[in-house]
Write a protein that holds these residues in place. Structure first.
Motif, PDB file in Angstrom:
ATOM      1  N   ASP A 337      17.891  18.116  49.466  1.00  0.00           N
ATOM      2  CA  ASP A 337      19.004  17.244  49.852  1.00  0.00           C
ATOM      3  C   ASP A 337      18.892  15.952  49.047  1.00  0.00           C
ATOM      4  O   ASP A 337      17.789  15.408  48.886  1.00  0.00           O
ATOM      5  CB  ASP A 337      18.902  16.950  51.362  1.00  0.00           C
ATOM      6  N   GLY A 338      20.014  15.447  48.555  1.00  0.00           N
ATOM      7  CA  GLY A 338      19.983  14.210  47.772  1.00  0.00           C
ATOM      8  C   GLY A 338      20.014  12.982  48.666  1.00  0.00           C
ATOM      9  O   GLY A 338      20.535  13.027  49.786  1.00  0.00           O
ATOM     10  N   GLY A 339      19.469  11.879  48.148  1.00  0.00           N
ATOM     11  CA  GLY A 339      19.496  10.616  48.899  1.00  0.00           C
ATOM     12  C   GLY A 339      20.922  10.183  49.219  1.00  0.00           C
ATOM     13  O   GLY A 339      21.132   9.352  50.105  1.00  0.00           O
ATOM     14  N   SER A 351      20.092   4.965  54.640  1.00  0.00           N
ATOM     15  CA  SER A 351      21.173   5.676  53.944  1.00  0.00           C
ATOM     16  C   SER A 351      21.297   5.214  52.499  1.00  0.00           C
ATOM     17  O   SER A 351      21.663   5.987  51.625  1.00  0.00           O
ATOM     18  CB  SER A 351      22.514   5.435  54.634  1.00  0.00           C
ATOM     19  N   ASN A 352      21.019   3.929  52.270  1.00  0.00           N
ATOM     20  CA  ASN A 352      21.300   3.370  50.945  1.00  0.00           C
ATOM     21  C   ASN A 352      20.100   3.216  50.028  1.00  0.00           C
ATOM     22  O   ASN A 352      20.263   3.162  48.814  1.00  0.00           O
ATOM     23  CB  ASN A 352      21.985   2.011  51.099  1.00  0.00           C
ATOM     24  N   PRO A 357      17.886  10.785  44.675  1.00  0.00           N
ATOM     25  CA  PRO A 357      19.209  11.400  44.547  1.00  0.00           C
ATOM     26  C   PRO A 357      19.110  12.871  44.123  1.00  0.00           C
ATOM     27  O   PRO A 357      18.105  13.291  43.532  1.00  0.00           O
ATOM     28  CB  PRO A 357      19.898  10.544  43.488  1.00  0.00           C
ATOM     29  N   LEU A 358      20.181  13.609  44.407  1.00  0.00           N
ATOM     30  CA  LEU A 358      20.116  15.067  44.241  1.00  0.00           C
ATOM     31  C   LEU A 358      19.720  15.529  42.836  1.00  0.00           C
ATOM     32  O   LEU A 358      18.836  16.371  42.688  1.00  0.00           O
ATOM     33  CB  LEU A 358      21.456  15.707  44.632  1.00  0.00           C
ATOM     34  N   ARG A 359      20.381  14.982  41.802  1.00  0.00           N
ATOM     35  CA  ARG A 359      20.116  15.515  40.461  1.00  0.00           C
ATOM     36  C   ARG A 359      18.645  15.339  40.073  1.00  0.00           C
ATOM     37  O   ARG A 359      18.042  16.206  39.469  1.00  0.00           O
ATOM     38  CB  ARG A 359      21.026  14.849  39.439  1.00  0.00           C
ATOM     39  N   ALA A 382      20.897  23.518  47.165  1.00  0.00           N
ATOM     40  CA  ALA A 382      21.118  22.091  46.889  1.00  0.00           C
ATOM     41  C   ALA A 382      22.218  21.536  47.785  1.00  0.00           C
ATOM     42  O   ALA A 382      23.201  22.227  48.081  1.00  0.00           O
ATOM     43  CB  ALA A 382      21.520  21.897  45.433  1.00  0.00           C
ATOM     44  N   SER A 383      22.051  20.278  48.217  1.00  0.00           N
ATOM     45  CA  SER A 383      23.132  19.607  48.950  1.00  0.00           C
ATOM     46  C   SER A 383      23.127  18.128  48.618  1.00  0.00           C
ATOM     47  O   SER A 383      22.079  17.544  48.321  1.00  0.00           O
ATOM     48  CB  SER A 383      22.987  19.823  50.465  1.00  0.00           C
ATOM     49  N   GLY A 384      24.293  17.524  48.675  1.00  0.00           N
ATOM     50  CA  GLY A 384      24.449  16.091  48.391  1.00  0.00           C
ATOM     51  C   GLY A 384      25.712  15.849  47.595  1.00  0.00           C
ATOM     52  O   GLY A 384      25.709  16.015  46.378  1.00  0.00           O
ATOM     53  N   LYS A 385      26.771  15.517  48.279  1.00  0.00           N
ATOM     54  CA  LYS A 385      28.076  15.230  47.659  1.00  0.00           C
ATOM     55  C   LYS A 385      28.549  16.364  46.761  1.00  0.00           C
ATOM     56  O   LYS A 385      29.055  16.130  45.662  1.00  0.00           O
ATOM     57  CB  LYS A 385      28.040  13.899  46.911  1.00  0.00           C
ATOM     58  N   ILE A 386      28.342  17.588  47.210  1.00  0.00           N
ATOM     59  CA  ILE A 386      28.880  18.736  46.475  1.00  0.00           C
ATOM     60  C   ILE A 386      30.197  19.092  47.150  1.00  0.00           C
ATOM     61  O   ILE A 386      30.214  19.503  48.307  1.00  0.00           O
ATOM     62  CB  ILE A 386      27.894  19.927  46.496  1.00  0.00           C
ATOM     63  N   ILE A 387      31.287  18.882  46.447  1.00  0.00           N
ATOM     64  CA  ILE A 387      32.602  19.113  47.044  1.00  0.00           C
ATOM     65  C   ILE A 387      33.468  19.996  46.143  1.00  0.00           C
ATOM     66  O   ILE A 387      34.057  20.969  46.597  1.00  0.00           O
ATOM     67  CB  ILE A 387      33.297  17.758  47.335  1.00  0.00           C
ATOM     68  N   SER A 388      33.507  19.679  44.845  1.00  0.00           N
ATOM     69  CA  SER A 388      34.346  20.492  43.948  1.00  0.00           C
ATOM     70  C   SER A 388      33.487  21.585  43.317  1.00  0.00           C
ATOM     71  O   SER A 388      32.249  21.542  43.374  1.00  0.00           O
ATOM     72  CB  SER A 388      34.944  19.620  42.847  1.00  0.00           C
TER      73      SER A 388
END
Ligand SMILES: Cc1cc2nc3c(=O)[nH]c(=O)nc-3n(C[C@H](O)[C@H](O)[C@H](O)COP(=O)(O)O)c2cc1C
Length: 510
Positions: A337-339, A351-352, A357-359, A382-388
């Motif tokens: 999971d990404g930060g 959170s911040n 981070p994921l990559r 993998a997870s973390g702001k994966i939307i498209s």
């Protein structure tokens, strides 16, 4: 409160009707309020829009404002780490895919392609039609010792507990997973009747609170675990070490959302804020973790066991890999999971300012497993702001085998990013335990949207692969992705995130 405006309109309309018969000038307001009362009635009985159902009449303003939104909403958009307007582009994309409407855009890119941070996938001169690809490629999770491997979809629902989300949201997610043939992670809150009723595949997450498998003191209870782990619907088990939005903190269930039912499922006191401990009590070192993996594997009757982490101190992960080599016990999957990951509630600093981070995390985990010769039998999620689907491609190129989505799935459920998940007043009924608010979210309708979103994203992914001349997702390589690193410099992911050689780290252990 939500109905006050509408009720007031109704009362005024009735009074005006009475007045009209005795006092003719009342007609003008009957003309005004009569249609509003009618609109409110339609809003309440219609099942299409949660916001209108929950906030009759006044809720329409949201949709009117949305239709003239672009410039105004820019002020409110959250940007991604490179300052790209993540919300405006990707939120609309999820809504369109979930609703099954036209998801194309006119006029061209909305991104500044000369801005450092801009990324793209290299297409091929030998592109072909995506019809030639398997529309639903599967990833088999389960190493050699695993008796019940799971054939997973490339895209799945990330961990979000019943408690963080409403029962209707959980019902919709699970039914969506069943319709679309993908899996639904329970989150650390454990298995609820709403996870079980629709019959979709589950990944049971075991967090530091051991909800659903804990004794009186809050420690892990093997007997309780065994009972639930053997449920046919539970396909895999995930030990949660940390999540990107609050690594090293443990989950938070605000008192206002901790209903009697949720407290009973979790084995805690109702109406109190529940903080999961920051770390596990079932193990305290790498050998302990791998032994715990073995215990869960045996007790579950041979189901795939994995763990989820957001990378923190790198040597700790390296030590886990060394423990895998020395004991021969390996997880079947690791979720990175990404930060930048999401949460229902977390301290701002966590959170911040915590978590890799994921990559970077994905590259590190992938390289470490390859370096220790462990990658072959361990799948990476993998997870973390994966939307498209480009986000999916990027994660696969960096070493993931499949991905999880949490907030993308929330948007598919109708989340409007009101940012009230921690207060119990989520207006869309997604992240609340308030029965009146969740009434607007109709599980059957939203389940279809979840399934649509999954299906359309997968379809778009196949189109990207065929445009790049790639036959199978596992053929994606680091050099398929380019990134502008400064105004006049472009580098491939292969240059930015170099791969280590298979087995190259083993020498450091022996
Ligand atoms: C409302 C909400 C609740 C969450 N609950 C959990 C949880 O119980 N366990 C966990 O490991 N992660 C939890 N997460 C994190 C997600 O599973 C996921 O790892 C993270 O949000 C990154 O994915 P995303 O960018 O697609 O949202 C939660 C996220 C959200 C938004």
């Amino acid at each position: 409160m939500r109905y006050h405006f509408y009720i007031a309109i109704g009362i005024v309309a009735i009074i005006e009707t009475v007045f009209y018969f005795y006092w003719q000038p009342g007609l003008w307001s009957l003309i005004l309020f009569g249609p509003l009362a009618f609109v409110g009635f339609i809003d309440i009985v219609s099942s299409r829009h949660t916001i209108k159902r929950n906030f009759p009449v006044i809720g329409n303003f949201r949709y009117i404002l949305e239709s003239i939104r672009p410039e105004i909403m820019q002020y409110f958009v959250e940007t991604d780490t490179e300052g790209r307007p993540l919300n405006r582009i990707f939120r609309s994309l999820v809504y369109q895919r979930a609703k099954g409407v036209n998801d194309t855009t006119p006029f061209g890119t909305q991104q500044d392609v000369y801005r450092p941070g801009y990324e793209w996938l290299a297409h091929s001169m030998y592109a072909f039609h995506s019809d030639q690809l398997n529309p639903d490629p599967r990833v088999l999770i389960g190493g050699p010792g695993c008796q019940k491997p799971y054939n997973a979809s490339l895209i799945n629902i990330s961990a979000m507990s019943y408690g963080a989300l409403s029962q209707n949201a959980i019902l919709a997610l699970n039914e969506g997973a069943k319709k679309g043939g993908f899996c639904h992670n329970t989150g650390e809150g454990g298995i609820s009747p709403y996870h079980l009723k629709p019959g979709g595949d589950l990944v049971w997450q075991i967090g530091t609170g051991y909800f659903g498998c804990r004794d009186q003191e809050g420690n892990f209870d093997l007997e309780k675990f065994t009972e639930k782990a053997k449920l046919d619907q539970v396909k895999m088990i995930e030990i949660k070490l940390s999540q990107g939005a609050k690594p090293g903190h443990g989950g938070i269930l605000p008192a206002v959302k901790n209903t009697r039912e949720i407290a009973e499922i979790r084995g805690v006191d109702p109406h109190t804020t529940v903080f999961s401990p920051p770390g596990h009590s079932a193990f305290s070192n790498p050998e302990g973790l791998v032994q715990f993996i073995k215990t869960l594997g045996e007790a579950s009757g041979g189901k795939p066991i994995g763990f989820k982490l957001c990378v923190g101190q790198e040597e700790e992960f390296i030590d886990i890999c060394k423990a895998m080599l020395s004991t021969g016990i390996k997880p079947d999957f690791i979720t990175v999971d990404g930060g930048e990951g999401g949460t229902g509630a977390a301290p701002v600093e966590f959170s911040n300012s915590l978590g890799m981070p994921l990559r970077d995390g994905l590259t590190f985990v992938s390289n470490t497993l390859i370096g220790f010769g462990l990658k072959k039998n361990i799948k990476i999620i993998a997870s973390g702001k994966i939307i498209s689907s480009f986000h999916v491609v990027r994660a696969l190129a960096l070493g993931a085998d499949l991905v999880n989505m949490a907030r993308g799935m929330m948007l598919a459920l109708g989340c409007i990013q009101a940012l009230r998940c921690n207060t119990n007043v989520c207006p869309t009924g997604v992240a609340t335990q308030n029965k009146m608010l969740m009434r607007g979210l109709i599980p059957k309708d939203k389940a279809q949207r979840v399934a649509n979103f999954h299906h359309e994203t997968l379809k778009a992914l196949m189109e990207l692969l065929s445009a790049a001349g790639i036959n199978d997702p596992c053929e994606l390589k680091l050099n398929h992705i380019y990134r502008r690193t400064s105004v006049n410099v472009v580098q491939t992911y292969e240059q930015l995130y170099p791969r280590v050689k298979e087995g190259s780290l083993v020498a450091s252990v022996t």
